[in-house]
Design a protein around this motif. Sequence first.
Motif, PDB file in Angstrom:
ATOM      1  N   THR A 290     -27.561-105.175 -37.168  1.00 40.80           N
ATOM      2  CA  THR A 290     -27.852-105.814 -36.034  1.00 40.80           C
ATOM      3  C   THR A 290     -29.315-105.850 -35.313  1.00 40.80           C
ATOM      4  O   THR A 290     -29.992-106.830 -34.992  1.00 40.80           O
ATOM      5  CB  THR A 290     -26.949-105.242 -34.878  1.00 40.80           C
ATOM      6  N   ILE A 291     -30.014-104.485 -35.458  1.00 45.20           N
ATOM      7  CA  ILE A 291     -31.481-104.631 -34.810  1.00 45.20           C
ATOM      8  C   ILE A 291     -32.197-105.236 -35.878  1.00 45.20           C
ATOM      9  O   ILE A 291     -33.248-105.982 -35.316  1.00 45.20           O
ATOM     10  CB  ILE A 291     -31.766-103.005 -34.900  1.00 45.20           C
TER      11      ILE A 291
ATOM     12  N   ASN B  38     -31.618-108.041 -37.680  1.00 46.03           N
ATOM     13  CA  ASN B  38     -31.608-109.525 -37.331  1.00 46.03           C
ATOM     14  C   ASN B  38     -32.124-109.606 -36.118  1.00 46.03           C
ATOM     15  O   ASN B  38     -32.793-110.813 -35.927  1.00 46.03           O
ATOM     16  CB  ASN B  38     -30.057-109.731 -37.249  1.00 46.03           C
ATOM     17  N   SER B  39     -32.084-109.057 -35.063  1.00 42.06           N
ATOM     18  CA  SER B  39     -32.612-109.128 -33.859  1.00 42.06           C
ATOM     19  C   SER B  39     -34.449-109.089 -33.923  1.00 42.06           C
ATOM     20  O   SER B  39     -34.999-110.067 -33.215  1.00 42.06           O
ATOM     21  CB  SER B  39     -32.331-108.157 -32.936  1.00 42.06           C
ATOM     22  N   PHE B  40     -34.807-108.290 -34.681  1.00 45.88           N
ATOM     23  CA  PHE B  40     -36.407-108.382 -34.896  1.00 45.88           C
ATOM     24  C   PHE B  40     -36.768-109.641 -35.611  1.00 45.88           C
ATOM     25  O   PHE B  40     -37.817-110.323 -35.301  1.00 45.88           O
ATOM     26  CB  PHE B  40     -36.923-106.970 -35.635  1.00 45.88           C
ATOM     27  N   SER B  41     -35.794-109.930 -36.500  1.00 43.18           N
ATOM     28  CA  SER B  41     -36.163-111.212 -37.444  1.00 43.18           C
ATOM     29  C   SER B  41     -36.189-112.515 -36.304  1.00 43.18           C
ATOM     30  O   SER B  41     -36.933-113.407 -36.517  1.00 43.18           O
ATOM     31  CB  SER B  41     -35.053-111.365 -38.221  1.00 43.18           C
ATOM     32  N   CYS B  42     -35.258-112.445 -35.397  1.00 46.07           N
ATOM     33  CA  CYS B  42     -35.137-113.545 -34.387  1.00 46.07           C
ATOM     34  C   CYS B  42     -36.357-113.434 -33.506  1.00 46.07           C
ATOM     35  O   CYS B  42     -37.019-114.427 -33.100  1.00 46.07           O
ATOM     36  CB  CYS B  42     -33.851-113.327 -33.664  1.00 46.07           C
ATOM     37  N   LEU B  43     -36.892-112.441 -33.281  1.00 42.58           N
ATOM     38  CA  LEU B  43     -37.880-111.958 -32.259  1.00 42.58           C
ATOM     39  C   LEU B  43     -39.060-112.863 -33.058  1.00 42.58           C
ATOM     40  O   LEU B  43     -40.107-113.357 -32.426  1.00 42.58           O
ATOM     41  CB  LEU B  43     -38.293-110.760 -31.883  1.00 42.58           C
TER      42      LEU B  43
ATOM     43  N   ALA C 119     -39.739-111.907 -27.098  1.00 46.09           N
ATOM     44  CA  ALA C 119     -38.462-111.547 -26.338  1.00 46.09           C
ATOM     45  C   ALA C 119     -38.018-112.655 -25.381  1.00 46.09           C
ATOM     46  O   ALA C 119     -36.562-113.024 -25.382  1.00 46.09           O
ATOM     47  CB  ALA C 119     -38.495-110.347 -25.750  1.00 46.09           C
TER      48      ALA C 119
ATOM     49  N   LEU D 123     -36.308-115.470 -27.137  1.00 41.65           N
ATOM     50  CA  LEU D 123     -35.153-114.912 -27.465  1.00 41.65           C
ATOM     51  C   LEU D 123     -34.104-114.865 -26.373  1.00 41.65           C
ATOM     52  O   LEU D 123     -32.818-115.460 -26.604  1.00 41.65           O
ATOM     53  CB  LEU D 123     -35.130-113.668 -28.235  1.00 41.65           C
TER      54      LEU D 123
ATOM     55  N   ASP E 124     -30.455-117.279 -26.671  1.00 39.76           N
ATOM     56  CA  ASP E 124     -29.361-116.568 -27.090  1.00 39.76           C
ATOM     57  C   ASP E 124     -28.530-116.024 -26.052  1.00 39.76           C
ATOM     58  O   ASP E 124     -28.828-115.110 -25.262  1.00 39.76           O
ATOM     59  CB  ASP E 124     -29.854-115.309 -28.062  1.00 39.76           C
TER      60      ASP E 124
ATOM     61  N   VAL F 109     -27.720-112.143 -26.065  1.00 40.19           N
ATOM     62  CA  VAL F 109     -28.973-111.354 -25.530  1.00 40.19           C
ATOM     63  C   VAL F 109     -29.052-111.623 -23.986  1.00 40.19           C
ATOM     64  O   VAL F 109     -29.168-110.616 -23.261  1.00 40.19           O
ATOM     65  CB  VAL F 109     -30.292-111.686 -26.142  1.00 40.19           C
TER      66      VAL F 109
END
Length: 97
Positions: free
Chosen positions: A39-40, A42-47, A53, A56, A60, A63
Amino acid sequence: MRQVPLTSAGLLQEPGRGFCFRAVGNAAPRTAAMALSNTIINSFSCLEKLDGALSLIRVDAGVQSAVCTFMGKAVNAEFAQAAGVRPIDMGLLLSCS
């Protein structure tokens, strides 16, 4: 509340009912750690893709639901109640930023 015997493996044992797990996430710490790390990551990839942030948070809804404060204001109702303040609609703050 009645007491139920607990085995050394973290299983609840009830006569006539067999066994059931208590705190399943604790029974397999590697699995829980992998789920969190996936999960983390994937979040960094989206960021990275969305350039920060704020972007994002804008796109999302998941989020957005996890944010407690935004621009110094409480946006989560439970957090605001615990802090003794009124919650502000995050959509309003996002439209102003």
